[in-house]
Design an enzyme around this catalytic site. Structure first.
Site, PDB file in Angstrom:
ATOM      1  N   LYS A   1      35.510  15.330  24.909  1.00 29.60           N
ATOM      2  CA  LYS A   1      36.253  15.903  26.035  1.00 29.60           C
ATOM      3  C   LYS A   1      36.767  17.265  25.632  1.00 29.60           C
ATOM      4  O   LYS A   1      37.392  17.427  24.589  1.00 29.60           O
ATOM      5  CB  LYS A   1      37.427  15.011  26.447  1.00 29.60           C
ATOM      6  CG  LYS A   1      38.180  15.551  27.665  1.00 29.60           C
ATOM      7  CD  LYS A   1      37.321  15.456  28.921  1.00 29.60           C
ATOM      8  CE  LYS A   1      37.843  16.361  30.046  1.00 29.60           C
ATOM      9  NZ  LYS A   1      37.439  17.773  29.871  1.00 29.60           N
ATOM     10  N   THR A   2      36.515  18.235  26.499  1.00 30.12           N
ATOM     11  CA  THR A   2      36.903  19.622  26.243  1.00 30.12           C
ATOM     12  C   THR A   2      38.237  19.959  26.899  1.00 30.12           C
ATOM     13  O   THR A   2      38.747  19.231  27.746  1.00 30.12           O
ATOM     14  CB  THR A   2      35.842  20.583  26.796  1.00 30.12           C
ATOM     15  OG1 THR A   2      35.703  20.335  28.203  1.00 30.12           O
ATOM     16  CG2 THR A   2      34.502  20.388  26.115  1.00 30.12           C
TER      17      THR A   2
ATOM     18  N   SER B   1      42.648  20.267  29.050  1.00 32.40           N
ATOM     19  CA  SER B   1      41.979  19.136  29.700  1.00 32.40           C
ATOM     20  C   SER B   1      41.562  18.020  28.747  1.00 32.40           C
ATOM     21  O   SER B   1      41.065  16.987  29.198  1.00 32.40           O
ATOM     22  CB  SER B   1      40.754  19.622  30.475  1.00 32.40           C
ATOM     23  OG  SER B   1      41.157  20.300  31.654  1.00 32.40           O
TER      24      SER B   1
END
Length: 301
Positions: A239-240, A71
């Site tokens: 953002k992971t 993601s």
């Protein structure tokens, strides 16, 4: 004037000043790289790290290794949404139509609780970006991807920014239907850290500032890059990305990438990608937190 001050200093002070002036950023970067290599060498996982320092040096461990983004790829999609708005003369308050067909059930999607069962609805790009970047919502990401014209548009945008090493080929729904495609949405840690640095340092228009506000209130991955910064006044936008378990029971991917602003004005970008980890989720997140702490402490002046 500076020369006059130095002329009045004792010899030892002059020697110390000379040593300070001769310290090169490269040497400082070598120290950080050594610390990172020592930290990860005993870990039972494939680990890629890249840091773009305040002096624009690149520090990397397996930095040019292609690894699945998971993601994390929602970040360049968000950049493409902002670019689409610039081209159209619109903003994030512009809305798109969604239908029940957009609410895929067999995927991670917090927004489904609000919109499942509706025939159709209008939803702003801002709300979709919040779901996608803050909560890593897969349905929201796919709606945004469709809005900009598909994966190839986001892929082309990244290349147009001068960043090589990132491939955006598939939607979340594509990857759900064929999990082998997850590895094809790939990137090198250096490429992702470079994209974060470019966004943070060179993009300061209204839309970019709005994206940064969303990323700086990310709700996923608190135990990853942000963990060692929690008690400081540092700001992190990130953002992971998280993958499933492999048939052998190992974590296929656990990632985090972002930019950091320290209270003294120092800034850096960082990307940590972990694949095929033999640990549980919490332990693997601790590895990312440990890497983040090394970089944070090294960057504090």
């Amino acid at each position: 004037m500076r020369l006059n001050i130095l002329n009045g200093l004792p010899v030892i002070a002059l020697l110390l000043a000379s040593l300070m002036l001769s310290c090169s950023p490269r040497h400082d970067s070598d120290t950080l790289e050594s610390q990172l290599r020592e930290y990860v060498e005993s870990k039972d996982a494939v680990i890629g790290i890249a840091v773009i320092t305040d002096s624009s040096d690149t520090v990397a461990v397996n930095g040019d290794m292609r690894m699945p983004m998971m993601s994390v790829y929602k970040f360049p999609i968000a950049l493409a949404v902002a670019e689409r708005c610039r081209q159209d003369g619109t903003g994030f308050d512009d809305s798109v139509t969604i239908t029940s067909a957009d609410m895929h059930r067999d995927t991670y999607s917090p927004m489904r609780a609000k919109y499942e069962g509706i025939d159709s609805a209008r939803i702003t790009l801002r709300e979709l970006l919040v779901y996608s970047l803050q909560q890593s919502d897969n349905n929201a990401s796919d709606i945004l991807l469709r809005h900009i014209g598909g994966a190839e548009v986001a892929d082309s945008l990244v290349r147009s920014m001068g960043i090589d090493g990132i491939s955006i080929l598939w939607s979340e729904d594509d990857m759900h239907r064929d999990t082998t495609l997850c590895r094809e949405n790939s990137a090198t840690p250096v490429a992702v850290a470079s994209l974060m640095a470019k966004f943070d340092r060179e993009y300061d228009d209204t839309l970019s500032r709005q994206l940064k506000m969303i990323m700086e209130t990310c709700e996923t991955g608190a135990g990853r890059l942000p963990a060692p910064l929690a008690t400081s006044e540092a700001v992190i936008g990130h953002k992971t990305g998280t993958g499933d378990l492999t048939p052998a029971g190992r974590i296929s991917a656990l990632n985090d990438a972002g930019y950091v602003h320290l209270p003294d004005g120092t800034r850096y970008s960082i990307a940590v990608f972990i694949a095929d980890a033999a640990y549980g989720m919490a332990e693997t997140e601790d590895i990312i937190a440990g890497i983040s702490e090394i970089v944070f402490r090294h960057s504090c002046h």
